[in-house]
Design a protein around this motif. Structure first.
Motif, short mmCIF file in Angstrom:
data_model
loop_
_atom_site.label_atom_id
_atom_site.label_comp_id
_atom_site.label_asym_id
_atom_site.label_seq_id
_atom_site.Cartn_x
_atom_site.Cartn_y
_atom_site.Cartn_z
N ASN A 56 13.53 20.90 -2.29
CA ASN A 56 14.85 20.30 -2.43
C ASN A 56 14.73 18.77 -2.46
O ASN A 56 13.64 18.20 -2.32
CB ASN A 56 15.80 20.76 -1.30
N PHE A 57 15.85 18.11 -2.65
CA PHE A 57 15.84 16.65 -2.82
C PHE A 57 15.25 15.95 -1.61
O PHE A 57 14.44 15.01 -1.74
CB PHE A 57 17.26 16.14 -3.09
N GLU A 58 15.65 16.37 -0.40
CA GLU A 58 15.16 15.73 0.81
C GLU A 58 13.65 15.89 0.95
O GLU A 58 12.94 14.95 1.35
CB GLU A 58 15.88 16.30 2.05
N GLU A 59 13.16 17.08 0.63
CA GLU A 59 11.72 17.34 0.74
C GLU A 59 10.92 16.51 -0.26
O GLU A 59 9.88 15.94 0.07
CB GLU A 59 11.45 18.83 0.58
N ARG A 60 11.43 16.43 -1.48
CA ARG A 60 10.73 15.62 -2.49
C ARG A 60 10.76 14.14 -2.12
O ARG A 60 9.78 13.42 -2.33
CB ARG A 60 11.37 15.83 -3.87
N SER A 61 11.88 13.68 -1.58
CA SER A 61 11.99 12.27 -1.19
C SER A 61 11.01 11.93 -0.08
O SER A 61 10.35 10.87 -0.11
CB SER A 61 13.42 11.96 -0.75
N LEU A 62 10.91 12.80 0.90
CA LEU A 62 9.97 12.57 2.00
C LEU A 62 8.53 12.60 1.49
O LEU A 62 7.70 11.75 1.86
CB LEU A 62 10.16 13.61 3.09
N GLN A 63 8.23 13.56 0.62
CA GLN A 63 6.89 13.66 0.04
C GLN A 63 6.52 12.35 -0.66
O GLN A 63 5.40 11.83 -0.47
CB GLN A 63 6.85 14.82 -0.95
N LYS A 64 7.41 11.82 -1.44
CA LYS A 64 7.16 10.58 -2.17
C LYS A 64 6.96 9.41 -1.21
O LYS A 64 6.04 8.58 -1.39
CB LYS A 64 8.32 10.29 -3.12
N LYS A 65 7.79 9.34 -0.18
CA LYS A 65 7.71 8.25 0.79
C LYS A 65 6.36 8.26 1.51
O LYS A 65 5.69 7.23 1.63
CB LYS A 65 8.85 8.38 1.79
N VAL A 66 5.95 9.44 1.99
CA VAL A 66 4.68 9.55 2.72
C VAL A 66 3.52 9.22 1.79
O VAL A 66 2.58 8.50 2.17
CB VAL A 66 4.52 10.95 3.33
N ARG A 67 3.57 9.71 0.57
CA ARG A 67 2.48 9.48 -0.39
C ARG A 67 2.32 7.98 -0.66
O ARG A 67 1.21 7.45 -0.67
CB ARG A 67 2.76 10.22 -1.70
N GLU A 68 3.44 7.29 -0.87
CA GLU A 68 3.37 5.86 -1.18
C GLU A 68 2.79 5.05 -0.02
O GLU A 68 1.95 4.17 -0.21
CB GLU A 68 4.76 5.34 -1.53
N VAL A 69 3.21 5.35 1.20
CA VAL A 69 2.71 4.62 2.36
C VAL A 69 1.23 4.89 2.58
O VAL A 69 0.44 3.97 2.83
CB VAL A 69 3.52 4.97 3.62
N MET A 70 0.82 6.14 2.48
CA MET A 70 -0.58 6.48 2.70
C MET A 70 -1.48 5.83 1.64
O MET A 70 -2.54 5.29 1.96
CB MET A 70 -0.77 8.00 2.69
N GLU A 71 -1.04 5.87 0.38
CA GLU A 71 -1.87 5.29 -0.68
C GLU A 71 -1.94 3.77 -0.58
O GLU A 71 -2.99 3.17 -0.83
CB GLU A 71 -1.32 5.70 -2.05
N LYS A 72 -0.84 3.14 -0.21
CA LYS A 72 -0.79 1.68 -0.18
C LYS A 72 -1.36 1.08 1.10
O LYS A 72 -2.09 0.09 1.07
CB LYS A 72 0.67 1.21 -0.36
N GLU A 73 -1.03 1.68 2.24
CA GLU A 73 -1.36 1.07 3.52
C GLU A 73 -2.63 1.63 4.17
O GLU A 73 -3.31 0.92 4.91
CB GLU A 73 -0.18 1.24 4.50
N VAL A 74 -2.91 2.89 3.92
CA VAL A 74 -3.99 3.55 4.65
C VAL A 74 -5.26 3.70 3.81
O VAL A 74 -6.36 3.42 4.29
CB VAL A 74 -3.53 4.94 5.18
N ALA A 75 -5.12 4.09 2.56
CA ALA A 75 -6.30 4.32 1.72
C ALA A 75 -7.25 3.13 1.66
O ALA A 75 -8.48 3.32 1.73
CB ALA A 75 -5.87 4.72 0.31
#
Length: 402
Positions: A56-75
């Motif tokens: 659903n929309f909330e799940e996709r939004s959270l998925q995108k948010k977590v992915r962006e932070v992990m790729e930008k800040e953690v990787a």
């Protein structure tokens, strides 16, 4: 002649070394081109069957948010911390800002996510770094969930909000030196005394224990002959935790040994909902869903890395991706991931409908872990010599696959 040749070779070597001293790391690495390292994380290409259409929309939004932070800040920093076997504590506020800690717990400052959203968050964190995902999983899906399911109202009010913000860190201590898979046969004891309990014993392999503010401890009640749970605070007299050194897998994640020597726990910090191993199993059933999604995320990250690497790295005048033997391995990896995603998704739906059994959760965890070992092993083969460099991700998780 031999001596002169040797001297010339030595001079040449020294000249090369002198020419590289002081050069920026980027210039040196550019002189030895291989492929883009995982600090610039590859694009997501492992969701081949477009699994996100089921969200659903909330799940996709959270998925995108977590992915962006992990790729930008953690990787960008993970390989360095893996090498040092240290946890990057400065990223904890960034992990807290994701709003996933506390998972499905409603109220008390927790996000109240669907089980699917919580599982997706674990997978997205694991896709970039397995150690970070276990840090969150141990803290949230074990320690916090135990307080949420088995704690009193006063305990939930007292502890959960701070834990949800990662202002305080928790660990979950069940395993002992002599009791791993035989977790119901604990040696740690809890003796009733006036106003509380006295705990004695040892715990081993306890994640986050060396940095924890809150310890969830399970011990054998000498009176009732049942297992009880206790909340123990950092700094309690008789409580100590030491890091397990020389660990070659999940090096960033801190596992420790806990020693309990006549640790007093007041009555208000006994967990009223833990009176047998069956009560602990309720927590484990939910946490196993999260554990089942962790290898899904790991496998997706490895596939994404290998997919990009094979297109960039050339041999015999062609990208490695042009060779059929490599294509066959990539396809096997991709097929595994699609099946793993659907098993993980089905586990979440069974839980949400109230139909999930401990057997469902255990089978899902065991099967996705097995397929992840196969997938990561194939990734290790595809990267050749670079497969043992943490710079290319696979080495960091490859030790989990063997």
């Amino acid at each position: 002649m031999a001596a002169a040749t040797s001297q010339k070779q030595g001079d040449d070597t020294k000249a090369i070394m002198d020419s590289t001293v002081g050069l920026p790391a980027l210039e040196i690495s550019a002189a030895f081109p291989q492929a883009t390292p995982a600090k610039i994380f590859p694009a997501m290409v492992s969701d081949y069957y477009q699994f996100d259409d089921l969200l659903n929309f909330e799940e996709r939004s959270l998925q995108k948010k977590v992915r962006e932070v992990m790729e930008k800040e953690v990787a960008p920093i993970m390989a360095g911390y893996w090498e040092k076997a240290e946890f990057p504590f400065h990223v904890i506020p960034k992990l807290a800002a994701l709003g996933v800690t506390g998972g499905t717990i409603k109220g008390y400052g927790c996000p109240g996510l669907s089980i699917t959203a919580s599982a997706l968050a674990i997978a997205e964190i694991a896709r970039v770094d397995a150690s970070c995902s276990i840090f969150i999983l141990a803290h949230s899906s074990l320690a916090m969930l135990t307080i949420g399911l088995c704690g009193s109202e006063a305990q939930r009010q007292k502890y959960l909000a701070s834990l949800a913000q990662l202002n305080t860190i928790a660990c979950w201590a069940l395993t002992e030196p002599d009791h791993g898979s035989d977790a119901s046969s604990l040696s740690a004891t809890a003796v009733k005394v006036n106003g509380g309990w006295v705990l004695d014993g040892q715990k081993r392999w306890i994640g986050n224990s060396t940095v924890a503010d809150v310890f969830i401890i399970f011990a054998w009640n000498t009176s009732t002959k049942q297992i009880n749970g206790f909340i123990v605070k950092k700094g309690s007299p008789g409580l100590s935790a030491t890091k397990i050194e020389n660990k070659i897998g999940l090096r960033i994640f801190q596992n420790g040994d806990i020693l309990l020597k006549k640790v007093f726990v007041p009555d208000e910090d006994m967990l009223p909902g833990v009176n047998s191993f069956q009560d602990i199993s309720k927590v484990l059933s939910v946490s196993r869903i999260m554990v089942a999604w962790q290898p899904i995320g790991i496998s997706m990250g490895v596939f994404d890395m290998c997919h990009r690497y094979l297109k960039e790295r050339k041999q015999f005048g062609f990208p490695l991706a042009a060779f059929q033997i490599n294509q066959e391995k990539l396809v096997r990896m991709l097929g595994n991931i699609q099946a793993m995603l659907l098993v993980g998704w089905r586990l979440c739906k069974l839980y949400e409908s109230g139909k999930m059994t401990p057997g469902h959760a255990s089978l899902g965890k065991a099967w996705t872990s097995n397929k992840a070992r196969e997938t990561v092993s194939l990734g290790r083969e595809l990267l050749g010599g670079n497969g043992i460099l943490a710079d290319f991700l696979v080495a960091k998780v490859g030790l989990l696959a063997y």
